[in-house]
Motif scaffolding. Structure first.
Motif: not given
Length: 286
Positions: A132, A166, A170, A172, A215, A217-218
């Motif tokens: 990650r 983000m 970029q 994670d 996290d 992504h979630t």
């Protein structure tokens, strides 16, 4: 509404976790995406960096996280990294001058490691070993005059951090270390996950510290599940992910020369080198 006042109520600590969270989340302020006279951006000039590092120094000294230094700037080795960025919030005064009222730094993980490796390397290595891309949020400070009240300044700062982590870096995961007294804000409101805790952290004058992970992504999905049905002015998911964004920065794939210019790399190093020169001068007997 003052979030800090709500969190400090002794009764909250005695309640079951789900009841405490319901009270805290139900007592959030109306989120504002624009504040009159306040702007958020990346530091890019020598003046920007100096003002942010001075604000950070003064706030950390006041909190007992560091000892006073000469010159009064808080700069850490990871600020010299090419990808590291300093973010800031400014208020324009009556004379048209910008006064820094908020700052935060983002430190992408690389061969230099992260600042929190000094106390939490084992926990961070667990995420690294999963492949990650980590970005640490650190060097956070708000001016005392804007630290209380409805918390729109730090919330707008959180949105700026999210967008840069983000869109530009970029990442994670966001990782951060905080004093235990701020833990409920990060866990109960922002949904960070605790990954470690120590009673003495040398990085902040041996104060206790908690390591947290987010996290990316979630995060949106989890925020929407909790806040999605609230009125838009109290919907943290909408505020962070749907209420507009600052301009995206250059992607990391750009040529080094362009990236250095974009990130204020030369100006940052000018300030850091000047700081080190001043520090050396203080050590030489006059």
């Amino acid at each position: 509404m003052n979030i800090s006042n709500t969190l400090s109520k002794p009764l909250l600590a005695c309640l079951p976790a789900y009841v405490r969270r319901k009270i805290i989340r139900g007592d959030l302020p109306d989120f504002q995406t624009d504040l009159d006279g306040v702007t958020f951006c990346r530091a890019s000039s020598a003046e920007d960096y100096i003002s942010c590092f001075r604000l950070l120094h003064d706030v950390y000294v006041e909190a007992g996280f560091i000892q006073p230094s000469t010159p009064p700037l808080r700069i850490i080795p990871h600020h010299s990294d090419l990808e590291a960025m300093v973010l800031m919030g400014c208020r324009t005064d009556d004379q048209g001058e910008n006064m820094p009222i908020y700052t935060a730094s983002l430190f992408p993980d690389n061969e230099q490691g992260l600042p929190m490796d000094t106390g939490f390397k084992r926990q961070v290595d667990v995420l690294r070993n999963q492949g990650r891309r980590l970005v640490e949020v650190g060097c956070l400070a708000s001016h005392p005059l804007y630290r209380k009240g409805d918390k729109n300044i730090p919330m707008l700062g959180n949105r700026m951090i999210l967008l840069h982590a983000m869109n530009t870096l970029q990442a994670d995961d966001l990782v951060i270390t905080v004093h235990p007294k701020y833990l409920k804000i990060y866990e109960d409101i922002l949904l960070f996950e605790k990954i470690g805790q120590i009673s003495s952290y040398a990085y902040v004058n041996n104060n206790p510290a908690v390591a947290l992970r987010q996290d990316l992504h979630t995060w949106a999905q989890r925020l929407k599940k909790i806040y999605g049905k609230k009125p838009i002015e109290k919907n943290l998911h909408h505020f962070l992910f749907e209420s507009g964004s600052i301009c995206n920065d250059l992607p990391l794939g750009e040529e080094k020369k362009v990236v250095e210019k974009s990130y204020g790399y030369d100006m940052k190093h000018f300030v850091i080198n000047s700081y080190l020169t001043d520090m050396q001068a203080c050590l030489i007997p006059g």
